[in-house]
Scaffold this active site. Sequence first.
Site, mmCIF file in Angstrom:
data_model
loop_
_atom_site.group_PDB
_atom_site.id
_atom_site.type_symbol
_atom_site.label_atom_id
_atom_site.label_comp_id
_atom_site.label_asym_id
_atom_site.label_seq_id
_atom_site.Cartn_x
_atom_site.Cartn_y
_atom_site.Cartn_z
ATOM 1 N N HIS A 18 -33.618 -0.617 -25.183
ATOM 2 C CA HIS A 18 -33.613 0.440 -24.169
ATOM 3 C C HIS A 18 -34.010 1.799 -24.745
ATOM 4 O O HIS A 18 -34.637 2.610 -24.056
ATOM 5 C CB HIS A 18 -32.237 0.506 -23.490
ATOM 6 N N HIS A 41 -37.585 -9.719 -15.729
ATOM 7 C CA HIS A 41 -36.238 -10.308 -15.786
ATOM 8 C C HIS A 41 -35.263 -9.136 -15.761
ATOM 9 O O HIS A 41 -34.783 -8.689 -16.801
ATOM 10 C CB HIS A 41 -36.061 -11.140 -17.056
ATOM 11 N N SER A 103 -32.305 -2.075 -17.905
ATOM 12 C CA SER A 103 -33.699 -1.598 -17.890
ATOM 13 C C SER A 103 -34.100 -1.045 -16.510
ATOM 14 O O SER A 103 -34.813 -0.021 -16.453
ATOM 15 C CB SER A 103 -34.661 -2.686 -18.353
ATOM 16 N N GLU A 121 -35.964 -10.780 -10.340
ATOM 17 C CA GLU A 121 -34.737 -11.419 -10.858
ATOM 18 C C GLU A 121 -34.533 -12.711 -10.092
ATOM 19 O O GLU A 121 -34.618 -12.730 -8.865
ATOM 20 C CB GLU A 121 -33.538 -10.465 -10.692
ATOM 21 N N GLY A 147 -39.660 -14.556 -12.817
ATOM 22 C CA GLY A 147 -40.327 -13.386 -13.386
ATOM 23 C C GLY A 147 -41.751 -13.658 -13.839
ATOM 24 O O GLY A 147 -42.625 -12.786 -13.736
ATOM 25 N N ASP A 167 -38.226 -9.623 -20.498
ATOM 26 C CA ASP A 167 -36.934 -9.658 -21.202
ATOM 27 C C ASP A 167 -36.125 -10.866 -20.735
ATOM 28 O O ASP A 167 -35.082 -10.722 -20.086
ATOM 29 C CB ASP A 167 -36.198 -8.335 -20.893
#
Length: 281
Positions: A18, A41, A103, A121, A147, A167
């Site tokens: 991050h 994701h 994120s 998601e 995703g 991710d």
Amino acid sequence: MNYRHAFHAGNFADVFKHALLARLLVYLTRKDAPFRVIDTHAGEGAYDLAAEEAERTLEWRGGVGRLADMSEASDQTRALLAPYLDCVGPFGEDGRPFVYPGSPAIAARLMRAQDRAIFCELRPDAHEALRYRFGRDERIKTIHIDGYTGLGAYVPPKERRGLVLIDPPFERTDEFEAMFSAFRSAYRKWPTGIYALWHPSKDPYAERNFNDAFGKNDIKRALRLSLAVAKGGEGLRRTGLVVINPPFVFEEEARDILAFLAPRLAQGEGADFEIEWLTGE
Ligand code: SAM
């Protein structure tokens, strides 16, 4: 799909990912032209570190909890981490932020009125949390979708500038291959986008194949960054990010940030970081 990020929110891997993500977003805001964020994701968006999941693992203590006191950081490091720490917000007396930004929350905070984001998601409850959090933000679409399928459908974005974060939870044994394959298809359609591909470091063989794939597939500028909080030991100790088309200032900024984070987040001997170009420069 057993993985729930709430158990890991704010851990050392999140801080690494991050803090670097925030630098990429800050760079994108330097031009007025709008940009697009695609988070393949996305997770729940933000996490209550006082909730049962975080209480059970207390992983945040080895991560974001170690950034409550920045008084020993240099002015430059403090300035580089400021956008990330602004997203984290205030810390309580026990060094725990009230809410940890995932994120999507970091993107939403650093984006401007003209920028847009798509958060994908697949887990229904996580998507519901995401929709609840961002449903009224007109800049943002949350989508209940795989995703990798979403990435194929949403690139290139009409803005033609922006960032893709990939991710995944690494629950499937072929996640490295799946991530690379989805990235490669997107890159062919949108070779000028910035892409950030996160991974845990647990399987050296799979990781080496993944790193080699960038050169073999003619990906022009791929920068690998990794952070180890200890050498060996139980559980996740090392994590990495490959950034494709990083902004020119990014390598130097990342070097400063990781030189600060490695000793600060250390969990034993051997805490260190690496930055190397897999292809290009
Ligand atoms: N990017 C988030 C952040 O930094 O705050 C964390 C994401 S977490 C590591 C991975 C997420 O992917 C989980 O929320 C999980 O439910 C979700 N997920 C699992 N399989 C997926 C798939 N095929 N497509 C999209 N999301 C998926």
